[in-house]
Design a protein around this motif. Structure first.
Motif: not given
Length: 554
Positions: A435-436, A492-496, A507-509
């Motif tokens: 988990n992150i 500027k980062m993706p909403p997720e 969605g982050v590996a």
């Protein structure tokens, strides 16, 4: 002839009577206006009082010749991984009554400035003297007596006093005068020197004994001087007087701060067994350092000073290389100057004044072979040819253990992050389950913009209830990554990826993939990142752990 003399006398007498009549008339008018004045008549005049009562100059940071030496000691203790020591101090008295300063508060400030990154000292604020106890102290005593509060016992305490004040040890006075029929002149010059001594010691709080060798005894000289010129003469029946003077009085406050900071450096260096003298030989400890920079500041015009400071800020990453010719009131320049002032501990104004000029150019001044201060690299700085300082982040494990790359399951982990200049800081933990989770910013520290050269504790173990704790999980490995950026990357980062703190990111590996997202948002040259990894060892059984502790105690 007699008739002419009589006419002149009569004319002078008439003028005198006229003046007397006018004076009496003025008195009569004022007497008739003896009624109370109306406040409304002075309303406009009084309306200027609030603005006039304000100081004429901006406040500045109270600094001494050893302010940078405190920062040097802080970094030295951080590099040496000096553990945190609880410390307190006695009241620092002045038995002479001639130095009315709060020396104890200066001691607290010096210890605090030496602990911004290293956390070397944590001050225990408990006043024993009943006469000096305040409301907080009284509440503390009540809670202690009711067993509702636990006071941590310090390991050390500072003891000391202003040992002597020898006034006018040296005194020199010269005077001369000239007198004539219609002119008198006089000249006077005086000089004097006063010596203040300060002695401080470190004591063992548990035994209330002063530790041999952990002492400091220094003195400083305060000078006073003055010049005066008096002229008096007569022109016909009128007398003319003229007086001019110049005086210099060096105050006791700045002198005492110098002594206190020097003593704090010596005591901390001796206690930690570190080569503290390296921090006392800096070029900016020269007593003429600030005065010489002030001379150079006054010699240049406003445009030149602004360009020099802007190019320095560009070399430190506060401005882009193409932004070194901004007008003084430009928003980008004010923002950059403000962040620089916050990082160096100055009063934030956004203006390029002398404190900013001095803090920016002090790195380009050195003591020459002749013992005089000289400019170093000013030509290169004026041409914008200085080396750009890299943007760095220092991420460390703070646990007091020899091996900080492996922890038993269930161990609380403490870390800290320090950045080289004010920036937006984001930290993430990758646990053993994959988990992150974002841990900085969080609900107790919601602002991502943080100052430079100050250790951000992860978690903040200095507060009673931290926002989170880091505990080594199951067997495997974990990692901690912190990223610092010049601008807010979340725009500027993706909403997720812009998720609340302490929630699992989707969605982050991996942390590396997250780092690549930051690079895509702000650019690799506008950020700094560091990752720490550690292994998780199986927890030892309670019986084996107890046996190990007993064996270690034996």
């Amino acid at each position: 002839m007699g008739h002419g003399n009589f006419s002149g006398a009569a004319e002078r007498g008439g003028k005198a009577r006229t003046l007397l009549f006018c004076a009496l008339a003025a008195v009569a008018v004022l007497s008739g206006c003896a009624t109370p004045l109306s406040p409304k008549e002075d309303a406009l005049f009084q309306s200027y009082a609030s603005a006039t009562d304000r100081p004429a100059t901006r406040p500045v940071r109270s600094m001494s010749s050893f302010s940078d030496s405190l920062v040097c000691m802080d970094r030295m203790m951080r590099d040496a991984e000096v553990p945190t020591t609880l410390i307190t101090s006695k009241y620092i008295p002045d038995f002479s009554g001639r130095v009315p300063v709060a020396a104890k508060e200066m001691v607290i400030t010096a210890l605090s400035q030496m602990s911004r990154q290293s956390n070397a000292f944590r001050y225990v604020d408990f006043e024993v003297d009943i006469a000096r106890q305040d409301t907080v102290q009284n509440l503390t005593t009540i809670l202690l007596n009711n067993n509702q509060m636990e006071l941590q016992r310090p390991a050390l305490y500072v003891s000391g006093a202003i040992s002597f004040v020898d006034q006018n040890v040296l005194s020199n006075r010269h005077s001369a005068g000239l007198s004539g029929a219609r002119i008198e002149a006089g000249y006077d010059r005086s000089r004097a020197a006063t010596i203040i001594g300060l002695e401080m010691h470190l004591g063992d709080f548990r035994t209330r004994t002063l530790i041999p060798g952990l002492d400091s005894a220094n003195e400083v000289i305060m000078g006073t001087s003055g010049q005066g010129l008096d002229l008096a003469g007569r022109i016909g029946t009128y007398g003319v007087q003229f007086n001019v003077g110049r005086d210099l009085v060096q105050g006791s406050g700045a002198a005492m701060r110098t002594l206190v900071e020097l003593a704090a450096i010596e005591l901390a260096g001796k206690w930690t067994h570190l080569p503290y003298w390296r921090c006392l030989t800096l070029d900016n400890t020269h007593p003429e350092f600030q005065r010489q920079l002030r001379v150079w500041y006054d010699e240049g015009d406003r445009t030149t000073r602004s360009r020099m400071v802007q190019r320095y800020l560009a070399s430190r990453g506060y401005l882009a290389a193409s932004e070194t010719a901004l007008p003084p009131g430009h928003a980008l320049l004010r923002e950059a100057v403000g962040r620089f002032q916050a990082d160096v501990g100055a009063v934030v104004t956004g203006e390029i004044d002398f404190p900013v000029y001095e803090r920016a150019l002090r790195d380009f001044v050195a003591v020459g072979e002749d013992g005089q201060l000289a400019r170093v690299g000013w030509a290169e700085l004026s041409a914008g040819q200085t080396k750009i300082e890299p943007f760095t982040i220092d991420l460390q494990i703070e646990n007091t253990s020899r091996d900080r790359t492996a922890f038993e399951a269930g161990t609380h982990i403490f870390a800290s992050a320090t950045i080289s200049r004010a920036a937006h800081l984001f930290c993430y933990i990758n646990d053993a389950n994959g988990n992150i989770v974002k841990i900085q910013p969080n609900m107790l520290s919601p602002e991502s913009l943080v100052s430079a050269n100050q250790a951000i504790r992860l978690p903040d173990w200095m507060v009673p209830y931290p926002a989170f704790v880091l505990t080594a999980g199951a067997k495997g490995s974990e990692a901690l990554m912190c990223v610092a950026t010049n601008e807010d990357p979340m725009l500027k980062m993706p909403p997720e990826l812009n998720v609340p703190a302490l929630t699992r990111m989707q969605g982050v590996a991996s942390l590396q993939a997250l780092r690549e997202q930051f690079e895509a948002a702000v650019g690799a040259g506008n950020m700094a990142a560091q990752t720490l990894e550690w292994r998780i060892l199986p927890a030892r059984p309670a019986a084996a752990a107890a046996a190990g502790k007993n064996g270690a105690a034996q």
